[in-house]
Design an enzyme around this catalytic site. Structure first.
Site, PDB file in Angstrom:
ATOM      1  N   ASP A  35      33.716  60.647  63.388  1.00 43.08           N
ATOM      2  CA  ASP A  35      33.614  59.338  64.025  1.00 43.08           C
ATOM      3  C   ASP A  35      33.123  59.454  65.467  1.00 43.08           C
ATOM      4  OD1 ASP A  35      33.818  56.595  64.110  1.00 43.08           O
ATOM      5  OD2 ASP A  35      35.937  56.580  64.613  1.00 43.08           O
ATOM      6  N   GLY A  36      32.455  58.398  65.934  1.00 37.70           N
ATOM      7  CA  GLY A  36      32.092  58.300  67.341  1.00 37.70           C
ATOM      8  C   GLY A  36      30.650  58.633  67.668  1.00 37.70           C
ATOM      9  N   GLY A  38      27.906  56.766  67.369  1.00 34.57           N
ATOM     10  CA  GLY A  38      27.270  55.665  68.083  1.00 34.57           C
ATOM     11  C   GLY A  38      27.788  55.517  69.495  1.00 34.57           C
ATOM     12  N   ARG A  48      22.110  54.100  69.125  1.00 34.74           N
ATOM     13  CA  ARG A  48      23.158  54.619  68.257  1.00 34.74           C
ATOM     14  C   ARG A  48      22.629  55.684  67.301  1.00 34.74           C
ATOM     15  NH1 ARG A  48      27.932  52.244  67.393  1.00 34.74           N
ATOM     16  NH2 ARG A  48      27.801  52.691  65.158  1.00 34.74           N
ATOM     17  N   HIS A  52      23.838  59.614  65.697  1.00 33.61           N
ATOM     18  CA  HIS A  52      23.911  60.060  64.307  1.00 33.61           C
ATOM     19  C   HIS A  52      23.098  61.340  64.111  1.00 33.61           C
ATOM     20  CE1 HIS A  52      26.179  56.615  63.171  1.00 33.61           C
ATOM     21  NE2 HIS A  52      25.202  55.760  63.414  1.00 33.61           N
ATOM     22  N   LEU A 146      32.317  78.775  50.516  1.00 36.41           N
ATOM     23  CA  LEU A 146      32.786  77.480  51.013  1.00 36.41           C
ATOM     24  C   LEU A 146      32.100  76.334  50.288  1.00 36.41           C
ATOM     25  CD1 LEU A 146      34.208  75.684  53.241  1.00 36.41           C
ATOM     26  CD2 LEU A 146      32.094  75.935  54.532  1.00 36.41           C
ATOM     27  N   ARG A 209      43.566  56.246  62.706  1.00 35.02           N
ATOM     28  CA  ARG A 209      43.705  55.685  61.361  1.00 35.02           C
ATOM     29  C   ARG A 209      42.859  56.520  60.405  1.00 35.02           C
ATOM     30  NH1 ARG A 209      40.878  51.830  64.446  1.00 35.02           N
ATOM     31  NH2 ARG A 209      38.638  51.763  63.992  1.00 35.02           N
TER      32      ARG A 209
END
Length: 255
Positions: A35-36, A38, A48, A52, A146, A209
């Site tokens: 997350d984060g 942008g 933004r 990404h 992996l 969250r």
């Protein structure tokens, strides 16, 4: 001390932290909410989509860091079923990232024995996005190191509802009986099957969250949050999260 595996490229930052980790207590499955992107870009006066793009490049760094210490599964939450609500231009850019990421990184992933998988719904994804992912899955299917699992077009509530509907149909068809339903059977109807549940969830950007991500699978996962945005989350930060995981006692409801 955990020795580094043979590297195709440069070793990750944070190498000096690896000896401090307990090689007998490495999480089997680490899930990451990236997350984060942008917000990272906007703070720097960039569009933004630039965030990404930087976030995409960070995927390989963290993959190699996880691979170096013996993590078996690394799931990256790349695009949720709710992300379709974002501006059309941003969604289109996100859908094109696999076309850049996989051709550029696939040789190094293969050299490091990484296997690509995807968890999510193929329906609704552009053909070019799906082809890039499926080609990477095909090229790495014989690797047994992996597992780099991309949660793409994934949402946990939809996943569970879909599993319940299929389970109900199988009961109607006599494939299973209602008495046979237990946690293990229900898990087998989820998109993540046969992957193990995550031992550790990492979320960047300061949000506290889990955003409709693996609601069933995260029941007893350790959660680790950081204020850092995903593009600035380094290998050293990853090892710090692993170190915190190792300092916790996992009781699963017991004493």
């Amino acid at each position: 001390m955990i020795p580094f595996k043979k590297w195709f490229g440069s070793k990750p930052q944070g190498e000096e932290l690896i000896p401090r980790l307990d090689s007998d207590n490495i999480p089997n499955h680490v899930a990451v909410i990236m997350d984060g992107n942008g917000r990272w870009a906007q703070k720097r006066g960039l569009p933004r989509v630039a965030g990404h793009h930087s976030g995409m490049k960070n995927v390989k760094k963290i993959t190699m860091a996880a691979n170096a210490i013996g993590v078996n599964v690394l799931t990256m939450y790349a695009f949720s079923t709710e992300n379709w609500k974002r501006p059309k231009e941003e969604v289109e850019y996100l859908m094109k990232l696999p076309l850049e990421f996989f051709p550029k990184e696939i040789e190094e992933l293969i050299a490091n024995n990484v296997q690509i998988r995807m968890t999510g719904w193929k329906e609704g994804l552009p053909e070019y996005t799906l082809k890039a992912i499926e080609d990477a899955i095909e090229q790495t299917k014989h690797n047994d190191g992996l597992i780099l699992n991309f949660a793409l077009n994934y949402g946990s509530r939809k996943e569970m509802l879909s599993g319940v509907k299929q389970m109900a149909q199988d009961i109607t068809d006599g494939v299973i009986s209602a008495d046979a339903i237990d946690e293990s059977l229900f898990s087998s109807y989820l998109l993540t099957n046969p992957l193990p549940d995550p031992d550790l969830l990492i979320r960047t950007s300061g949000e506290l969250r889990i955003s409709n991500f693996m609601l069933w699978q995260l029941a007893y996962s350790e959660l680790w949050f950081t204020d850092l945005c995903w593009p600035e989350f380094s290998e050293q930060h990853f090892y710090e999260a692993i170190g915190e995981y190792q300092r916790r006692a996992r009781r699963y409801g017991g004493l």
